[in-house]
Motif scaffolding. Sequence first.
Motif, PDB file in Angstrom:
ATOM      1  N   THR A   1      -8.615   1.902  -4.659  1.00  0.00           N
ATOM      2  CA  THR A   1      -8.558   3.319  -4.518  1.00  0.00           C
ATOM      3  C   THR A   1      -9.498   3.546  -3.437  1.00  0.00           C
ATOM      4  OG1 THR A   1      -9.508   4.032  -6.550  1.00  0.00           O
ATOM      5  CG2 THR A   1      -7.175   3.749  -6.623  1.00  0.00           C
TER       6      THR A   1
ATOM      7  N   ASP B   1      -6.351   6.286   0.311  1.00  0.00           N
ATOM      8  CA  ASP B   1      -5.518   5.088  -0.192  1.00  0.00           C
ATOM      9  C   ASP B   1      -5.391   5.307  -1.325  1.00  0.00           C
ATOM     10  OD1 ASP B   1      -5.509   4.034   2.336  1.00  0.00           O
ATOM     11  OD2 ASP B   1      -7.512   3.097   2.002  1.00  0.00           O
TER      12      ASP B   1
ATOM     13  N   GLU C   1      -3.681   0.285  -3.096  1.00  0.00           N
ATOM     14  CA  GLU C   1      -3.769  -0.667  -2.411  1.00  0.00           C
ATOM     15  C   GLU C   1      -4.080  -1.879  -3.303  1.00  0.00           C
ATOM     16  OE1 GLU C   1      -5.699  -0.586   1.809  1.00  0.00           O
ATOM     17  OE2 GLU C   1      -7.176   0.194   0.530  1.00  0.00           O
TER      18      GLU C   1
ATOM     19  N   TRP D   1      -0.271   5.290   0.899  1.00  0.00           N
ATOM     20  CA  TRP D   1      -1.430   5.728   1.572  1.00  0.00           C
ATOM     21  C   TRP D   1      -1.215   7.186   2.156  1.00  0.00           C
ATOM     22  CZ3 TRP D   1      -3.313   4.325   6.565  1.00  0.00           C
ATOM     23  CH2 TRP D   1      -2.401   3.208   7.352  1.00  0.00           C
TER      24      TRP D   1
ATOM     25  N   GLU E   1      -8.301   9.371   5.646  1.00  0.00           N
ATOM     26  CA  GLU E   1      -7.334   8.392   4.990  1.00  0.00           C
ATOM     27  C   GLU E   1      -7.550   8.324   3.657  1.00  0.00           C
ATOM     28  OE1 GLU E   1      -7.148   4.436   6.715  1.00  0.00           O
ATOM     29  OE2 GLU E   1      -6.597   3.501   4.922  1.00  0.00           O
TER      30      GLU E   1
ATOM     31  N   ALA F   1       0.829  -1.343  -0.195  1.00  0.00           N
ATOM     32  CA  ALA F   1      -0.009  -0.026   0.022  1.00  0.00           C
ATOM     33  C   ALA F   1       0.821   1.195   0.091  1.00  0.00           C
ATOM     34  CB  ALA F   1      -0.915   0.050   1.185  1.00  0.00           C
TER      35      ALA F   1
END
Length: 253
Positions: A151, A137, A140, A119, A135, A117
């Motif tokens: 995403t 991302d 991933e 992020w 958060e 990942a």
Amino acid sequence: MKKYLLILVVTFLLFSCKTKQELIWEENFEGTSLNNNFWNFELGDGCPKLCGWGNNEKQIYTKNNHTLKNGFLTITAKLEDSIYTSTRITTKNKIEFQYGKIEVRAKLPLGKGLWPAFWMLGSNIDEVKWPLCGEIDILEYVGREPENIFTTVHTQDSYGNSKNTRKAKIQGIEKGFHIYTVNWTPNKIDFLIDNRLFYTYKPKNKTVETWPFNQPFYIIVNLAIGGNFGGNDIDNTIFPKDFVLDYIRVYKN
């Protein structure tokens, strides 16, 4: 004809100047060790505060599961004496950004149980906790679902199995390097893979529950093993496996 070509060239140059974004930070992983002015190590299994790193992950993070060579950062997941190890690094309290275009050029590992990942988390996480901090991302990938990239955005309004996500199937994504990007503005967050738009997060009503993205965020890079998302049907025959990063770049937008 010459006059027409000259107009085209001038127009192109003017457009390029207007659209070119200013590079404000980059990490090219030169040398043989990580830059301590940029990076922190997060070590262990997350206990006692966040055992399994909040996701029932199986790995222990160390300072010994990565190398820098020829301008590449390689994070290596290992299985030794029934213990999984890997590396997780962050720029918390060192390099943080509010808005911008953030991209990484990376090569994914292939194998069931792997969870690489790239992020970001809100810099106020210690004060308000997750998920209120927000958060993002950017990348991933889980080895149990080959050729799929995730995403996702996590907020107080939707987190964990967040509704604000897209899973994109990209044939051969594990082959070679690819560029994973977010373009984050005060109005929306666009997710791109190899400069192709895949998902946009743009809530109609921006509240603290839906839009915690009006503050600085920091970067996290890790290679997890197993867990709620990575899956516990880990193929132990695959190890060691590498997650390779070429560069990280942040542009002002």
